[in-house]
Design a protein around this motif. Structure first.
Motif, mmCIF file in Angstrom:
data_model
loop_
_atom_site.group_PDB
_atom_site.id
_atom_site.type_symbol
_atom_site.label_atom_id
_atom_site.label_comp_id
_atom_site.label_asym_id
_atom_site.label_seq_id
_atom_site.Cartn_x
_atom_site.Cartn_y
_atom_site.Cartn_z
ATOM 1 N N ILE A 1 -5.797 11.018 11.086
ATOM 2 C CA ILE A 1 -6.131 12.384 10.676
ATOM 3 C C ILE A 1 -7.550 12.364 10.118
ATOM 4 C CG2 ILE A 1 -5.560 14.302 9.147
ATOM 5 C CD1 ILE A 1 -2.654 13.227 9.138
ATOM 6 N N ASP A 2 -8.461 12.987 10.842
ATOM 7 C CA ASP A 2 -9.843 13.075 10.381
ATOM 8 C C ASP A 2 -10.049 14.245 9.437
ATOM 9 O OD1 ASP A 2 -10.904 10.920 12.074
ATOM 10 O OD2 ASP A 2 -10.442 12.295 13.727
ATOM 11 N N ALA A 3 -9.244 15.290 9.626
ATOM 12 C CA ALA A 3 -9.420 16.507 8.827
ATOM 13 C C ALA A 3 -8.078 17.160 8.578
ATOM 14 C CB ALA A 3 -10.347 17.483 9.545
ATOM 15 N N LEU A 4 -7.948 17.742 7.399
ATOM 16 C CA LEU A 4 -6.780 18.545 7.036
ATOM 17 C C LEU A 4 -7.226 19.987 6.852
ATOM 18 C CD1 LEU A 4 -3.899 19.143 5.888
ATOM 19 C CD2 LEU A 4 -4.816 18.470 3.642
ATOM 20 N N VAL A 5 -6.538 20.897 7.522
ATOM 21 C CA VAL A 5 -6.700 22.323 7.254
ATOM 22 C C VAL A 5 -5.441 22.780 6.535
ATOM 23 C CG1 VAL A 5 -6.988 24.632 8.190
ATOM 24 C CG2 VAL A 5 -8.204 22.710 9.237
ATOM 25 N N SER A 6 -5.580 23.005 5.243
ATOM 26 C CA SER A 6 -4.441 23.375 4.406
ATOM 27 C C SER A 6 -4.320 24.888 4.388
ATOM 28 C CB SER A 6 -4.656 22.819 2.992
ATOM 29 O OG SER A 6 -3.516 23.041 2.200
ATOM 30 N N ASN A 7 -3.379 25.393 5.171
ATOM 31 C CA ASN A 7 -3.286 26.831 5.401
ATOM 32 C C ASN A 7 -1.955 27.433 4.957
ATOM 33 O OD1 ASN A 7 -3.777 29.496 6.999
ATOM 34 N ND2 ASN A 7 -1.914 28.644 7.902
ATOM 35 N N ALA A 8 -0.891 26.648 4.877
ATOM 36 C CA ALA A 8 0.431 27.194 4.571
ATOM 37 C C ALA A 8 0.406 27.987 3.271
ATOM 38 C CB ALA A 8 1.448 26.057 4.462
ATOM 39 N N GLY A 9 0.970 29.182 3.308
ATOM 40 C CA GLY A 9 0.977 30.009 2.112
ATOM 41 C C GLY A 9 1.742 31.296 2.327
ATOM 42 N N THR A 10 1.970 31.992 1.219
ATOM 43 C CA THR A 10 2.657 33.279 1.276
ATOM 44 C C THR A 10 2.203 34.127 0.106
ATOM 45 O OG1 THR A 10 4.837 34.315 1.572
ATOM 46 C CG2 THR A 10 4.667 32.598 -0.118
ATOM 47 N N THR A 11 2.687 35.374 0.038
ATOM 48 C CA THR A 11 2.279 36.284 -1.025
ATOM 49 C C THR A 11 3.445 37.178 -1.408
ATOM 50 O OG1 THR A 11 0.608 37.905 -1.702
ATOM 51 C CG2 THR A 11 1.413 38.046 0.569
ATOM 52 N N VAL A 12 3.309 37.883 -2.517
ATOM 53 C CA VAL A 12 4.283 38.877 -2.954
ATOM 54 C C VAL A 12 3.541 40.088 -3.496
ATOM 55 C CG1 VAL A 12 6.036 37.152 -3.566
ATOM 56 C CG2 VAL A 12 4.485 38.017 -5.339
ATOM 57 N N ARG A 13 4.278 41.181 -3.653
ATOM 58 C CA ARG A 13 3.763 42.381 -4.292
ATOM 59 C C ARG A 13 4.684 42.683 -5.473
ATOM 60 N NH1 ARG A 13 0.349 41.154 -1.308
ATOM 61 N NH2 ARG A 13 -0.691 42.349 0.334
ATOM 62 N N ALA A 14 4.117 42.624 -6.685
ATOM 63 C CA ALA A 14 4.927 42.888 -7.874
ATOM 64 C C ALA A 14 4.031 42.996 -9.095
ATOM 65 C CB ALA A 14 5.944 41.772 -8.090
ATOM 66 N N PRO A 15 4.377 43.846 -10.060
ATOM 67 C CA PRO A 15 3.644 43.862 -11.321
ATOM 68 C C PRO A 15 3.989 42.626 -12.143
ATOM 69 C CG PRO A 15 5.453 45.447 -11.387
ATOM 70 C CD PRO A 15 5.427 44.878 -10.001
ATOM 71 N N LEU A 16 3.040 42.136 -12.894
ATOM 72 C CA LEU A 16 3.276 40.938 -13.694
ATOM 73 C C LEU A 16 4.336 41.160 -14.766
ATOM 74 C CD1 LEU A 16 -0.382 39.676 -14.017
ATOM 75 C CD2 LEU A 16 1.497 38.451 -12.911
ATOM 76 N N GLU A 17 4.494 42.394 -15.218
ATOM 77 C CA GLU A 17 5.500 42.679 -16.243
ATOM 78 C C GLU A 17 6.906 42.327 -15.780
ATOM 79 O OE1 GLU A 17 7.476 46.632 -18.285
ATOM 80 O OE2 GLU A 17 5.296 46.602 -18.063
ATOM 81 N N SER A 18 7.166 42.504 -14.479
ATOM 82 C CA SER A 18 8.542 42.369 -14.010
ATOM 83 C C SER A 18 8.729 41.427 -12.830
ATOM 84 C CB SER A 18 9.080 43.756 -13.619
ATOM 85 O OG SER A 18 8.223 44.383 -12.670
ATOM 86 N N VAL A 19 7.675 40.770 -12.353
ATOM 87 C CA VAL A 19 7.846 39.874 -11.217
ATOM 88 C C VAL A 19 8.821 38.756 -11.602
ATOM 89 C CG1 VAL A 19 5.832 38.447 -11.852
ATOM 90 C CG2 VAL A 19 6.668 38.466 -9.486
#
Length: 255
Positions: A67-85
């Motif tokens: 492996i000459d290079a790593l492309v670190s791409n795996a990810g996800t997201t959410v939608r939520a207010p910090l008060e209640s996430v």
């Protein structure tokens, strides 16, 4: 030609990166939690890799060969207010977006360090430097990722490993539409949720992000941070110029 391992290559930005790099003649090792989702990718190697599972990471890196290079791409997201996430959702974001990226980097770095050569490219976001309301849990995971990536640049540059952080803004990859959302019917933060599209700004395509990643990998002297598209560059430049005495937003809130 280099051998590039990509995490999260089953769809969206990761898939586009795999196609772009294969088209440029690189040996691409595409990985995903469900390798059957990689079946139609025109790449050299397709492997199962769950970045949140150490055994899965170790097995994939061993099977990938050089492996000459790593492309670190795996990810996800959410939608939520910090008060209640739900805190469990925040923990899951960090496990995937942040700790998972470090886990794979730890697996590939020893061989790179011993060879005196290697590339680490982390797919981050404008939100690795700019906090947006309602998407702040995701932003927090990307701010932490960028700290890790910059730390790796400082620690591994001596051994010939080059580290870059690619920072797109909004991307038309479907990720935002797939995001989990945590709002009650009468949630007081719903007016902010409705403003998220305007806050994210004009989008770029996943192919534009893929080209930026490929260009970064092929650059003999890549910069640490690579904004993708004018909206991202403008937002990051405005963040640099803004005062730290109050929260920054790229556009005003109607709140």
């Amino acid at each position: 030609m280099s051998s590039v391992l990509i995490t999260g290559a089953s769809r969206g930005i990761g898939r586009a990166i795999a196609v772009e790099l294969a088209g440029r003649g690189h040996r691409v090792v595409a990985t995903a939690r469900n390798p059957e989702d990689l079946a139609d990718l025109p790449v050299a190697v397709k492997l199962r890799l769950d970045v949140t599972d150490q055994a899965s990471v170790d097995a994939a890196v061993a099977a990938a060969g050089r492996i000459d290079a790593l492309v670190s791409n795996a990810g996800t997201t959410v939608r939520a207010p910090l008060e209640s996430v739900p805190l469990g959702e925040v923990e899951s974001l960090f496990q995937l977006n942040t700790f998972g990226a470090l886990r794979v980097a730890q697996a590939v770095l020893p061989a790179m360090r011993e060879r005196g050569d290697g590339r680490l490219v982390f797919v981050s976001s404008v939100q690795g430097r700019v906090v947006l309301p309602i998407i702040a849990p995701y932003g927090a995971s990307k701010w932490a990722l960028e700290a890790i990536a910059e730390g790796l640049a400082l620690e591994t540059g001596h051994f010939g490993v080059k580290v870059s952080i690619v920072q797109p803004g909004a991307v038309s990859s479907g990720g935002a539409e797939r995001a989990k959302s945590f709002f009650a019917d009468d949630d007081p933060y719903l007016p902010l949720l409705r403003q998220v599209p305007a806050l994210r700004g004009e989008s770029v395509t996943q192919e534009e992000v893929a080209a930026a990643v490929a260009d970064t990998l092929e650059n003999p002297a890549p910069p640490l941070r690579v904004p993708v598209g004018a909206p991202a560059a403008n937002a990051l430049e405005a963040r640099k110029k803004a005062s730290d005495e109050e929260p920054f937003l790229p556009v005003p809130l109607d709140w």
